[in-house]
Design an enzyme around this catalytic site. Structure first.
Site, PDB file in Angstrom:
ATOM      1  N   TYR A 150      46.465  29.974  29.166  1.00 23.15           N
ATOM      2  CA  TYR A 150      46.482  31.353  29.656  1.00 23.15           C
ATOM      3  C   TYR A 150      47.614  31.542  30.669  1.00 23.15           C
ATOM      4  O   TYR A 150      48.298  32.555  30.676  1.00 23.15           O
ATOM      5  CB  TYR A 150      45.127  31.647  30.298  1.00 23.15           C
ATOM      6  CG  TYR A 150      44.906  33.074  30.715  1.00 23.15           C
ATOM      7  CD1 TYR A 150      44.765  34.079  29.773  1.00 23.15           C
ATOM      8  CD2 TYR A 150      44.802  33.415  32.056  1.00 23.15           C
ATOM      9  CE1 TYR A 150      44.528  35.385  30.147  1.00 23.15           C
ATOM     10  CE2 TYR A 150      44.563  34.710  32.444  1.00 23.15           C
ATOM     11  CZ  TYR A 150      44.428  35.694  31.492  1.00 23.15           C
ATOM     12  OH  TYR A 150      44.192  36.979  31.883  1.00 23.15           O
ATOM     13  N   CYS A 157      44.842  42.732  35.705  1.00 26.21           N
ATOM     14  CA  CYS A 157      44.771  41.506  34.905  1.00 26.21           C
ATOM     15  C   CYS A 157      46.026  40.659  35.039  1.00 26.21           C
ATOM     16  O   CYS A 157      45.972  39.485  35.328  1.00 26.21           O
ATOM     17  CB  CYS A 157      44.517  41.833  33.447  1.00 26.21           C
ATOM     18  SG  CYS A 157      42.884  42.495  33.192  1.00 26.21           S
ATOM     19  N   HIS A 158      47.190  41.269  34.771  1.00 29.11           N
ATOM     20  CA  HIS A 158      48.410  40.479  34.803  1.00 29.11           C
ATOM     21  C   HIS A 158      49.504  41.144  35.618  1.00 29.11           C
ATOM     22  O   HIS A 158      50.677  40.824  35.495  1.00 29.11           O
ATOM     23  CB  HIS A 158      48.898  40.185  33.386  1.00 29.11           C
ATOM     24  CG  HIS A 158      47.824  39.589  32.530  1.00 29.11           C
ATOM     25  ND1 HIS A 158      47.079  40.336  31.661  1.00 29.11           N
ATOM     26  CD2 HIS A 158      47.326  38.348  32.475  1.00 29.11           C
ATOM     27  CE1 HIS A 158      46.185  39.567  31.084  1.00 29.11           C
ATOM     28  NE2 HIS A 158      46.294  38.362  31.556  1.00 29.11           N
ATOM     29  N   GLY A 159      49.097  42.124  36.431  1.00 30.09           N
ATOM     30  CA  GLY A 159      50.027  42.683  37.400  1.00 30.09           C
ATOM     31  C   GLY A 159      51.088  43.624  36.867  1.00 30.09           C
ATOM     32  O   GLY A 159      52.206  43.624  37.371  1.00 30.09           O
TER      33      GLY A 159
END
Lengths: 288, 428, 180
Positions: B295, C144-146
């Site tokens: 991930y 979540c991932h910026g």
């Protein structure tokens, strides 16, 4: 020696890898680990505490929150508050349950029924509570957690620590402030402003919680215990008792689980010992 | 390891069976008599542990499926029903959930053992490739299984991971809809994931059969990495390794039981006790720990590479981090199998392990946070580079430039030398 | 023995015709296999009950300036944001060169309705729901991932490749919007 070293390093790798998700939770205000009777390998629920917690749940929480996974019968099952079956039957009879097969659409509850929700559906619940439906409390004690800074979370795997939920609930219920403390900032450094209709809570993520402070000293009247000692009727005590009850709602078989766990551990250690001797005897004749 | 079958049918019935289906002969040859190097250490017991874990997961899974309801409105409550009302359900469910973690822990040890001792080198390339295939199947199965309790993490894991295919140019979106059976993750998705989650373990079992078959052609590798030269180097699989593996399995069960009975939710996420809600994303979406390194690689690519946009780039690196494992037998050019005789390799190998753990740590950290004072995004890039460099640059070059230590002439001689060196530690 | 007689047959005068028959059988067989495989795979595509929810109407008269609501369309969350004048101005002031996926503010809204920003609420990276009025550019921030979006929902920073997706929509009246 080499083997021991190898096994140890394997354990370390596993532990570190396994422990990393704990970091995921953003470090909020630190929540204290409370001494719970159900913590640790030998933990059991305090039956009196669960009964008090149920009283708080029934008289305060359940007017807004549901607990759809809890059946009345659970309250008399072993390992829980252990009310008598008669008490539970009488309690259930005080509630009515929606049942389309009954005349008029409702009927009196029986112990097999689930705890009735205070609102017919989420929309109605949201409408009555400032736009956000109060969450169901059945598994709340496992749906919240606390986080510890590195390297302390590593300890959680050894102790083992599974009481983050009750700790959070206790902290939340005791964490209300009448006014926003001075110098409170948002995460990006701007001064904190409490939106209208919200309340300041020290431990709620973002501090602005929709739930008004539900508890106050003396709100719930505890019956005196048989031996005459009175339990303090304070917000702290109510919160503690409710958090314990919430944990029981989420983990009704905790006591039985830990009891069988101890038996399994003893069994495994004995079997491992025997297998080790078997293996050693067998390999003693082989140079390896 | 070709060897003569020593099976002699004991009576007329056995003889009758043996002439028609020599299954007893086959079992004796492969499970009892099979000559196994006598110097295998405890790292080698993880094969047996994995077989045990597969059985545990299949058995508990079949029982859980009898009580589970794959419907968006009922899945969450049916899992709670298992925990609350089914006799012993709390334990069975915990064994299955914790079992997934233990299974992955064991498979990582098994793979890292193979990487250290060069178990992928000729003539065991197909054995290794089947192993990587098993790992990919396990990842797929575990992912689908994680969706079934239909909590918040289940739902958002399904959303984020299925969205990966949308990165494929042109056909991405149609494939995404085909995969989900709708425009978003919904009932159709849950249902098909349940169906596949039930199917794949049996596919895994079949590939395990091939994996063991491929193992039994050349026989086991061993810690010194030299070939078996004579019967002095080996012992029969039973009872020597059956008993050793059983001992290891029992020891492995101790931490397993520790989690199951005392902290069944410690390896999971609190958010998964909140029922799935397609309108609210949890603050931090984090996969289960066993997916974290991959991930982190997926997340590390947040920039465009030439005409490839960042999303497709992330997916390419994510897929590449698994695919590169298939080529390891040809990327490692060293003729020496065991890392014990490769002084330079050792350093890079242990750095690879540290790097892998670091990737897991980064995968769990918030995207905009810092680790050791370095922004997570930058740190992840560094670790991703090392992950790939290890396979694509370091392994090929090391084989050319490294001078290995001299190998022992045979397994039995290495054992004797080893014993002499450790004579002082008479406890051995 | 068998091999020998087979090869003897193949060398005979009928070999060409037999090869043709094999190829024809194989080709027709493959058509049959594909004909069976596709219906099986196609069952996995969105079904009729899912497709039935393709279009919805929504009354926007209750959304005050500076507020937004999230509604559900095809199972996907959709943001309807009533933008403030300052937000519109900020969005228009951004030079095209600063954008990863260049689109003008006009292209992101309908003429005459530029205060209404209607977008599918899934981050174009991996589908999380970004948080409103957050991030460096005052628009949306995906936890979540910026990924950072500006006040026109355009990607400014982070791993998302494109701007937040606009669903097909039109204004039926000034207060009623039809999505899909």
């Amino acid at each position: 020696m080499n083997k021991i070293k190898s096994i140890l390093s394997a354990l370390c790798i596993g532990l570190i890898a396994a422990a990393t998700p704990v970091l995921a939770a953003e470090a909020g205000p630190e929540i204290k680990k409370e001494p719970w009777s159900f913590a640790g390998l030998f933990g059991t629920y305090d039956q009196n505490q669960l009964q008090r917690g149920f009283q708080v749940f029934r008289e305060v929480c359940s007017s807004c929150h549901g607990a759809r996974l809890i059946a009345f019968r659970n309250l008399s099952e072993s390992g829980g508050p252990e009310f008598t079956e008669g008490q539970v039957k009488a309690l259930a009879a005080e509630y009515s349950i929606a049942d389309i097969s009954a005349e008029g659409g409702t009927r009196t509850a029986v112990p097999a029924d689930r705890w009735p929700s205070p609102f017919a559906n989420d929309l109605e619940a949201a409408e009555a509570n400032g736009g956000i439906a109060p969450p169901d409390l059945s598994v709340m004690a496992k749906a919240r957690n606390t986080s510890q800074p590195f390297p302390w979370w590593l300890l959680n795997y050894v102790t083992p620590y599974a009481e983050g939920g009750p700790d959070y609930i206790h902290a939340l219920l005791t964490g209300y402030e009448d006014e926003v403390p001075e110098g409170t900032h948002n995460s990006d450094g701007t001064p904190f402003e409490l939106p209208e209709g919200k309340y300041y809570n020290h431990y709620f993520p973002g501090h602005a919680i929709g739930m008004p402070p539900p508890l106050s000293d003396g709100l719930v009247t505890y019956a005196e215990a048989e031996n005459g000692t009175a339990v303090p009727m304070t917000v702290d005590q109510y919160s503690r008792d409710f958090a314990a009850f919430a944990m029981w709602m989420a983990e009704p078989h905790l006591v039985a689980r830990k009891e069988s766990g101890l038996q399994v551990m003893v069994f495994l250690i004995v079997l491992a010992g025997i297998m080790y001797v078997v293996k050693r005897r067998l390999w003693a004749k082989v140079e390896h | 390891m070709a060897h003569e079958s020593s099976y002699v049918p004991g009576n007329a019935v056995e003889k009758w069976v043996d002439e028609r289906l020599p299954i007893v002969r086959f079992a004796k040859e492969h499970l009892v008599d099979f000559p196994t190097p006598k110097n295998l250490n405890y790292w080698w017991t993880f094969g047996g542990i994995l077989a045990f874990m597969l059985v545990v997961q299949i058995v508990t899974g079949i029982i859980l499926a009898m009580h589970y309801t794959p419907h968006v409105a009922m899945a969450f409550d049916s899992v709670e029903h298992i925990r609350r009302d089914v006799n012993g359900g709390r334990i069975i469910q915990a064994v299955h959930a914790v079992g997934a973690s233990m299974f992955f822990f064991a498979v990582y040890i098994h793979m890292f053992r193979g990487l250290y001792f060069g178990s992928y080198k000729a003539p065991r390339e197909i054995l290794w490739i089947l192993g990587v295939l098993l790992f990919v199947l396990m990842v797929t199965t575990a992912f689908m299984g994680y969706v079934l309790p239909w909590g918040q993490m289940s739902f958002w894991a399904a959303t984020v991971i299925t969205n990966i295919v949308a990165a494929i140019p042109v056909v991405g979106d149609p494939i995404l809809q085909l995969l989900r059976g709708g425009f978003a993750v919904d009932n159709a998705t849950l249902n098909r994931f349940f169906s596949l989650h039930y199917l794949l373990p049996f596919v895994i079992a079949a590939v395990v059969g091939l994996h063991v078959w491929a193992l039994h052609i050349p026989g086991n590798n061993n810690p010194v990495g030299v070939d078996v030269k004579s019967t002095r180097d080996t012992v029969p699989f039973h009872p020597y390794y059956t008993m050793k593996d059983l001992f290891a399995i029992v020891v492995f069960c101790i931490p397993f039981a520790w989690f199951v009975f005392f902290a069944p939710d410690l390896l999971g996420h609190a958010d998964n006790y909140i029922m799935a809600n397609s309108q609210v994303t949890p603050a931090h979406i984090v996969p289960e720990w066993y997916f974290l390194p991959f991930y982190a690689i997926l997340r590390a690519i947040d920039f465009n590479i030439l005409f490839i946009d960042s999303k497709l780039g992330g997916v390419i690196f994510f897929a590449g981090s698994l695919l590169v494992l298939f080529f390891v037998p040809w990327l490692d050019t060293s003729k020496v199998r065991s890392g014990s005789f490769r002084p330079v390799f050792k350093w890079f190998y242990w750095l690879f392990i540290v790097n892998f753990v670091m990737l897991a740590y980064l995968g769990a950290s918030a995207a905009d946070g810092n680790v050791l004072g370095i922004p997570v995004a930058d740190f992840s890039k560094i670790c991703t580079v090392y992950y790939f460099a290890y396979f694509i640059v370091i392994l090929p070059l090391l084989g050319r430039f490294e001078v290995p230590r001299p190998l022992p002439p045979s397994i039995s001689e290495s054992v004797l030398k080893h014993d002499a060196a450790h004579a002082a530690q008479a406890t051995h | 023995m068998a091999t020998q007689s087979n090869s003897a047959h193949q060398e005979g005068p009928a070999a060409g015709r037999r090869d043709f028959l094999y190829v024809a059988a194989g080709a027709v067989g493959a058509v049959g296999v594909a004909g069976i495989a596709w219906p099986l795979i196609n069952t996995l595509n969105p079904d009729a009950s899912v497709l039935a929810l393709a279009s919805i109407e929504f009354d926007i008269s209750n959304i005050a300036e500076g507020e937004s609501v999230t509604i559900k369309w095809r199972g996907l969350p959709v943001f309807i944001r009533h933008r403030t004048a300052a937000e519109i101005e900020a969005a228009k002031a951004v030079p095209m060169g600063d954008l990863k996926d260049p689109e003008t503010d006009e292209q992101r809204t309908k003429p005459g309705y530029e205060q209404w920003l209607i977008m599918i609420a899934n981050c174009t990276h991996l589908g999380c729901i970004p948080v409103g009025e957050a991030g460096e550019f005052g628009g949306w921030f995906c936890p979540c991932h910026g990924s950072d979006y500006d006040t026109a929902g355009r990607i400014r920073k982070g791993p998302a490749p494109t701007n937040l997706v606009l669903p097909p929509y039109e204004f039926v009246t000034d207060t009623l919007v039809q999505i899909g």
